[in-house]
Design a protein around this motif. Structure first.
Motif, PDB file in Angstrom:
ATOM      1  N   ASN A 285      92.561 -38.435  63.691  1.00 51.85           N
ATOM      2  CA  ASN A 285      92.892 -39.036  62.397  1.00 51.85           C
ATOM      3  C   ASN A 285      94.179 -39.864  62.413  1.00 51.85           C
ATOM      4  O   ASN A 285      94.741 -40.147  61.358  1.00 51.85           O
ATOM      5  N   PRO A 287      95.878 -43.241  62.500  1.00 51.67           N
ATOM      6  CA  PRO A 287      95.496 -44.641  62.312  1.00 51.67           C
ATOM      7  C   PRO A 287      96.345 -45.617  63.111  1.00 51.67           C
ATOM      8  O   PRO A 287      96.114 -46.839  63.046  1.00 51.67           O
ATOM      9  N   GLY A 292      92.700 -50.200  62.417  1.00 51.48           N
ATOM     10  CA  GLY A 292      91.482 -50.205  61.634  1.00 51.48           C
ATOM     11  C   GLY A 292      90.526 -49.063  61.890  1.00 51.48           C
ATOM     12  O   GLY A 292      89.486 -48.975  61.235  1.00 51.48           O
ATOM     13  N   THR A 293      90.854 -48.170  62.807  1.00 53.61           N
ATOM     14  CA  THR A 293      89.950 -47.058  63.109  1.00 53.61           C
ATOM     15  C   THR A 293      90.726 -45.938  63.766  1.00 53.61           C
ATOM     16  O   THR A 293      91.961 -45.999  63.869  1.00 53.61           O
ATOM     17  N   THR A 294      90.028 -44.899  64.195  1.00 52.31           N
ATOM     18  CA  THR A 294      90.651 -43.815  64.949  1.00 52.31           C
ATOM     19  C   THR A 294      90.079 -43.813  66.362  1.00 52.31           C
ATOM     20  O   THR A 294      89.043 -44.432  66.634  1.00 52.31           O
ATOM     21  N   ALA A 297      86.438 -42.428  66.561  1.00 52.53           N
ATOM     22  CA  ALA A 297      85.472 -43.354  65.949  1.00 52.53           C
ATOM     23  C   ALA A 297      85.273 -44.579  66.829  1.00 52.53           C
ATOM     24  O   ALA A 297      84.143 -45.080  66.966  1.00 52.53           O
ATOM     25  N   TRP A 298      86.343 -45.047  67.461  1.00 54.82           N
ATOM     26  CA  TRP A 298      86.217 -46.211  68.352  1.00 54.82           C
ATOM     27  C   TRP A 298      85.313 -45.865  69.540  1.00 54.82           C
ATOM     28  O   TRP A 298      84.440 -46.658  69.908  1.00 54.82           O
ATOM     29  N   ASP A 301      81.600 -45.779  68.456  1.00 57.74           N
ATOM     30  CA  ASP A 301      81.055 -47.139  68.270  1.00 57.74           C
ATOM     31  C   ASP A 301      80.880 -47.849  69.607  1.00 57.74           C
ATOM     32  O   ASP A 301      79.864 -48.519  69.840  1.00 57.74           O
ATOM     33  N   TRP A 302      81.867 -47.704  70.470  1.00 56.67           N
ATOM     34  CA  TRP A 302      81.793 -48.311  71.809  1.00 56.67           C
ATOM     35  C   TRP A 302      80.611 -47.744  72.588  1.00 56.67           C
ATOM     36  O   TRP A 302      79.865 -48.488  73.234  1.00 56.67           O
TER      37      TRP A 302
END
Length: 310
Positions: A285, A287, A292-294, A297-298, A301-302
Motif C-alpha cells: 500500500n 504509493p 499511480g499504483t502499488t 498491483a503493478w 498488471d505486468w
C-alpha cells in the motif's frame, strides 16, 4: 495390277508400323513399368517444435515469498503458511484469473528464516536461501525437461527476491536450469542484491544498493548480529540475456534494497536487517514506489500482459 499390289504393300506396311506403335505405347504405360521417384521433400529451415504433453501449462508463474512468509511443507499450488504473505497479494489474483491447466501458479515452499541475535533457533539466512534456491531450480528443471514449450514468469519478495534474482542471473548467463528464451519475464521486489542500472526500474529512482552489496566490506562484523548471513555483493552477470525483461522494484529508504553506500555505521546497518522496517513491510500500500499504483498491483498488471503475450 502392279499398282494394286503396290497399294496393298503400302497398307500392310502402315498397319505393321501402327501396330508396333500401339504395342510400344501400351508397354510404356503399363503398370509393370515403375513410375519415376517423387522429388525429395523440401527441408524446413526452422526446427520442429519439441513435443509438449497435454498436462503442461502454457505459462508457469513462480512466486518466491519473503522471510517468515513460507514453509518447506507448504502446498506450492495453494500456499497457506502465512496468510499475510506479500506474494499472496500477487498470486491470488492470478490464480483466480486463469485456468490452472493453462497458467500454473506455483509458490516456492522453503524455510524462509533468518537467524539473528534475537532468533538463534532459526535457520540461517545462507541455509534458508540455499534451500529455496535448490527447490526453485528443481522446479524449473523438472518443468523445462518435461514441458519444453512452457514459458516461465518469475517473481519474488525480499529473501525470495534474492533467490529469484540469483537464479535469473544464472539463466541470463546461459548457466541456469532452463534457457533464457523460456523465461518471459522477471519481477522482483526489495532485492537485497539490487544495483542501480542493472535490470529495469519501473518505479521512482533510488540511489542506494542492496544490503548484501552495502554490507560486503563489513561482512565479518555483522556475523555477530546475523550469524550465517553472508553478504555476497553484486551478482556476476547483471541478468545477462534477461536484463531487458527483469524488473527491479524498490521503495525509497527501504534499507534492504536501498541501503546507503556509506558503511561507517555498519553495526546499525546490520541491525536494520533484523528489525521490522516499516518501509520494507508496506509495499502492498505504499504509493511512493511506482507512481499511480502499488508494487503488488503493478506486478499483477505486468504479469497479465506478459502471460497474454505468450
Amino acid at each position: 495390277m502392279k499398282r494394286l499390289l503396290t497399294v496393298l504393300a503400302v497398307l500392310v506396311m502402315v498397319g505393321v508400323i501402327g501396330g508396333g506403335a500401339v504395342q510400344y505405347y501400351r508397354a510404356t504405360t503399363s503398370d509393370d513399368v515403375a513410375a519415376p521417384p517423387p522429388p525429395p521433400p523440401l527441408e524446413s529451415s526452422a526446427p520442429a517444435a519439441p513435443a509438449q504433453p497435454d498436462w503442461c501449462p502454457r505459462v508457469e508463474f513462480i512466486a518466491a515469498p519473503g522471510t517468515w512468509e513460507s514453509s518447506p511443507e507448504d502446498d506450492p499450488l495453494n500456499p497457506q503458511a502465512n496468510p499475510n504473505s506479500f506474494m499472496l497479494s500477487i498470486t491470488n489474483p492470478l490464480r483466480e484469473a486463469y485456468d490452472p491447466a493453462d497458467v500454473k501458479v506455483w509458490t516456492l515452499p522453503y524455510t524462509a528464516q533468518f537467524k539473528n541475535i534475537n532468533a538463534q533457533q532459526e535457520m540461517s539466512y545462507d541455509e534458508s536461501r540455499d534451500e529455496g534456491t535448490l527447490r526453485l531450480v528443481n522446479e524449473l528443471k523438472f518443468m523445462g525437461e518435461n514441458c519444453p514449450q512452457t514459458k516461465f514468469v518469475l517473481s519474488g519478495f525480499s529473501q525470495g527476491a534474492v533467490i529469484v534474482g540469483d537464479v535469473a542471473d544464472l539463466i541470463g548467463a546461459g548457466a541456469g536450469p532452463v534457457p533464457a528464451a523460456s523465461v518471459a519475464g522477471v519481477a522482483i521486489v526489495a532485492d537485497g542484491r539490487r544495483e542501480t542500472g542493472v535490470g529495469q526500474n519501473p518505479g521512482v529512482p533510488v540511489d542506494g544498493v542492496g544490503a548484501e552489496i552495502a554490507l560486503l566490506p563489513v561482512n565479518s562484523l555483522i556475523q555477530a548480529i546475523v550469524p550465517g548471513a553472508t553478504m555476497r555483493g553484486p551478482r556476476t552477470n547483471g541478468f545477462g540475456e534477461l536484463a531487458d525483461r527483469t524488473f527491479q522494484i524498490c521503495a525509497p529508504n527501504d534499507t534492504i534494497c536501498d541501503a546507503p553506500y556509506n558503511i561507517s555505521n555498519g553495526f546499525d546497518r546490520a541491525l536494520d536487517l533484523i528489525q521490522s522496517d516499516g518501509v520494507h513491510a508496506m509495499y502492498a500500500n505504499n504509493p511512493n514506489v511506482i507512481p499511480g499504483t502499488t508494487a503488488n498491483a503493478w506486478v499483477v498488471d505486468w504479469a497479465h500482459r506478459v502471460i497474454g503475450a505468450q
